[in-house]
Every structure is written in structure tokens, then in C-alpha cells.
Motif scaffolding. Sequence first.
Motif, mmCIF file in Angstrom:
data_model
loop_
_atom_site.group_PDB
_atom_site.id
_atom_site.type_symbol
_atom_site.label_atom_id
_atom_site.label_comp_id
_atom_site.label_asym_id
_atom_site.label_seq_id
_atom_site.Cartn_x
_atom_site.Cartn_y
_atom_site.Cartn_z
ATOM 1 N N SER A 1 13.020 44.936 -33.907
ATOM 2 C CA SER A 1 14.430 44.590 -33.775
ATOM 3 C C SER A 1 14.896 44.749 -32.335
ATOM 4 O O SER A 1 15.556 43.870 -31.779
ATOM 5 N N MET A 2 14.534 45.862 -31.718
ATOM 6 C CA MET A 2 14.954 46.112 -30.345
ATOM 7 C C MET A 2 14.319 45.091 -29.387
ATOM 8 O O MET A 2 15.007 44.486 -28.572
ATOM 9 N N VAL A 3 13.020 44.878 -29.495
ATOM 10 C CA VAL A 3 12.317 43.956 -28.597
ATOM 11 C C VAL A 3 12.786 42.521 -28.815
ATOM 12 O O VAL A 3 12.864 41.735 -27.867
ATOM 13 N N SER A 4 13.143 42.167 -30.046
ATOM 14 C CA SER A 4 13.545 40.792 -30.348
ATOM 15 C C SER A 4 14.829 40.394 -29.629
ATOM 16 O O SER A 4 15.097 39.209 -29.450
ATOM 17 N N ARG A 5 15.607 41.354 -29.212
ATOM 18 C CA ARG A 5 16.870 41.067 -28.538
ATOM 19 C C ARG A 5 16.784 41.198 -27.020
ATOM 20 O O ARG A 5 17.762 40.952 -26.320
ATOM 21 N N LEU A 6 15.605 41.566 -26.501
ATOM 22 C CA LEU A 6 15.437 41.662 -25.046
ATOM 23 C C LEU A 6 15.351 40.273 -24.439
ATOM 24 O O LEU A 6 14.511 39.466 -24.829
ATOM 25 N N LYS A 7 16.184 40.004 -23.503
ATOM 26 C CA LYS A 7 16.185 38.716 -22.806
ATOM 27 C C LYS A 7 16.278 39.015 -21.318
ATOM 28 O O LYS A 7 17.303 39.486 -20.825
ATOM 29 N N HIS A 8 15.199 38.777 -20.590
ATOM 30 C CA HIS A 8 15.170 39.003 -19.147
ATOM 31 C C HIS A 8 14.095 38.118 -18.551
ATOM 32 O O HIS A 8 13.059 37.880 -19.174
ATOM 33 N N GLU A 9 14.326 37.641 -17.354
ATOM 34 C CA GLU A 9 13.372 36.729 -16.720
ATOM 35 C C GLU A 9 11.998 37.356 -16.488
ATOM 36 O O GLU A 9 11.006 36.644 -16.364
ATOM 37 N N ASN A 10 11.901 38.669 -16.451
ATOM 38 C CA ASN A 10 10.627 39.348 -16.214
ATOM 39 C C ASN A 10 9.994 39.921 -17.480
ATOM 40 O O ASN A 10 9.037 40.690 -17.394
ATOM 41 N N VAL A 11 10.539 39.565 -18.631
ATOM 42 C CA VAL A 11 10.018 40.057 -19.909
ATOM 43 C C VAL A 11 9.604 38.863 -20.756
ATOM 44 O O VAL A 11 10.377 37.915 -20.931
ATOM 45 N N VAL A 12 8.373 38.909 -21.263
ATOM 46 C CA VAL A 12 7.897 37.837 -22.142
ATOM 47 C C VAL A 12 8.696 37.907 -23.442
ATOM 48 O O VAL A 12 8.863 38.975 -24.033
ATOM 49 N N GLU A 13 9.174 36.755 -23.880
ATOM 50 C CA GLU A 13 10.044 36.686 -25.055
ATOM 51 C C GLU A 13 9.245 36.788 -26.355
ATOM 52 O O GLU A 13 8.261 36.080 -26.560
ATOM 53 N N LEU A 14 9.688 37.674 -27.234
ATOM 54 C CA LEU A 14 9.129 37.754 -28.581
ATOM 55 C C LEU A 14 9.686 36.586 -29.376
ATOM 56 O O LEU A 14 10.897 36.355 -29.388
ATOM 57 N N ILE A 15 8.797 35.786 -30.019
ATOM 58 C CA ILE A 15 9.287 34.625 -30.766
ATOM 59 C C ILE A 15 9.061 34.747 -32.267
ATOM 60 O O ILE A 15 9.531 33.918 -33.036
ATOM 61 N N GLY A 16 8.349 35.787 -32.700
ATOM 62 C CA GLY A 16 8.138 35.993 -34.125
ATOM 63 C C GLY A 16 7.290 37.219 -34.371
ATOM 64 O O GLY A 16 6.726 37.806 -33.443
ATOM 65 N N TYR A 17 7.201 37.603 -35.632
ATOM 66 C CA TYR A 17 6.432 38.785 -36.020
ATOM 67 C C TYR A 17 5.929 38.613 -37.440
ATOM 68 O O TYR A 17 6.416 37.773 -38.200
ATOM 69 N N CYS A 18 4.951 39.435 -37.799
ATOM 70 C CA CYS A 18 4.420 39.418 -39.161
ATOM 71 C C CYS A 18 4.038 40.838 -39.549
ATOM 72 O O CYS A 18 3.390 41.549 -38.773
ATOM 73 N N VAL A 19 4.452 41.252 -40.725
ATOM 74 C CA VAL A 19 4.031 42.516 -41.317
ATOM 75 C C VAL A 19 3.516 42.177 -42.703
ATOM 76 O O VAL A 19 4.238 41.607 -43.519
ATOM 77 N N ASP A 20 2.254 42.486 -42.951
ATOM 78 C CA ASP A 20 1.655 42.210 -44.255
ATOM 79 C C ASP A 20 0.674 43.334 -44.548
ATOM 80 O O ASP A 20 -0.417 43.367 -43.978
ATOM 81 N N GLY A 21 1.080 44.266 -45.395
ATOM 82 C CA GLY A 21 0.246 45.442 -45.642
ATOM 83 C C GLY A 21 0.095 46.222 -44.353
ATOM 84 O O GLY A 21 1.080 46.556 -43.703
ATOM 85 N N ASN A 22 -1.144 46.489 -43.945
ATOM 86 C CA ASN A 22 -1.395 47.200 -42.685
ATOM 87 C C ASN A 22 -1.431 46.271 -41.475
ATOM 88 O O ASN A 22 -1.578 46.732 -40.352
ATOM 89 N N LEU A 23 -1.334 44.962 -41.696
ATOM 90 C CA LEU A 23 -1.386 43.993 -40.607
ATOM 91 C C LEU A 23 -0.058 43.947 -39.881
ATOM 92 O O LEU A 23 1.006 43.807 -40.496
ATOM 93 N N ARG A 24 -0.113 44.090 -38.543
ATOM 94 C CA ARG A 24 1.071 44.009 -37.686
ATOM 95 C C ARG A 24 0.762 42.991 -36.592
ATOM 96 O O ARG A 24 -0.196 43.141 -35.843
ATOM 97 N N VAL A 25 1.573 41.935 -36.498
ATOM 98 C CA VAL A 25 1.347 40.873 -35.531
ATOM 99 C C VAL A 25 2.654 40.574 -34.811
ATOM 100 O O VAL A 25 3.714 40.506 -35.424
ATOM 101 N N LEU A 26 2.543 40.376 -33.485
ATOM 102 C CA LEU A 26 3.672 39.960 -32.662
ATOM 103 C C LEU A 26 3.310 38.646 -32.002
ATOM 104 O O LEU A 26 2.206 38.494 -31.489
ATOM 105 N N ALA A 27 4.237 37.699 -31.990
ATOM 106 C CA ALA A 27 4.011 36.401 -31.343
ATOM 107 C C ALA A 27 4.943 36.295 -30.149
ATOM 108 O O ALA A 27 6.162 36.434 -30.275
ATOM 109 N N TYR A 28 4.340 36.063 -28.979
ATOM 110 C CA TYR A 28 5.088 35.925 -27.717
ATOM 111 C C TYR A 28 4.969 34.518 -27.199
ATOM 112 O O TYR A 28 3.945 33.880 -27.356
#
Length: 124
Positions: A97-124
Amino acid sequence: MAINLNGMHYVGNDGTYRAAEPAPKGVQTVKVQPIAVPAIIVEEIKEVTRNFGDEALIGEGSFGRVYFGVLKNGRSAAIKKLDASKQPDQEFLAQVSMVSRLKHENVVELIGYCVDGNLRVLAY
């Protein structure tokens, strides 16, 4: 809504966090904002990374491997599959939630996520 990161809570059908029981006295609560990026279903993640195959692997870091994929919405993404963690879903989702709202020219933008059981995935 405030949640107790040490207690029982869940995500409601509307995507909001709800406390299953009130926080005990003296326990610090954290106000969690909504996640500002969409959840991506695990089937899509596996499809675009060829089931996390070597042909899609583009890097490896201290917290997991990174794969290249083009999401169904047409966006190219660096898809980071995090190493297994015992971190509770609620703590992970609070961080997303916190990272999803970060918007800065020097920060890669989070564009999605996945939580499925023990699987944790972030899409940038």
C-alpha cells in the motif's frame, strides 16, 4: 481504518482491511491506506513469465529473482518474485500500500502485485 499488525484481521470483499477483533490496550495500530495498484492474478503472472522460467529471467537480487513479462494490459514489467517469507499477508499488503502510492522521478513505479499462498510478487 486502523489495523492491529499483531492481531487478527482480514481483507473484506471491497478490498479494505477489517479488524476481526479489537486491538488490545497498549498495542500500536497502523492506519493502512488503500493499495493504489491492481492485484494481478497468479495465472497471469505465471503466463507472462513462462512459469518463472529461465528464458524470462533478467536478474537476481538479495530478495528474489526478477523476470520480464508483458502484462495483459500491454505494459512491459519487471516482475519480482520475492523469496519465501514468513511475513504475514497483512504486513506485506501494508508495505505494498505504501509503495503503491510513491510517485517520484527517481523511484521505479509499482504497477501491480500478487499474493497467492506463500507467493509474493511485485510488478514494476
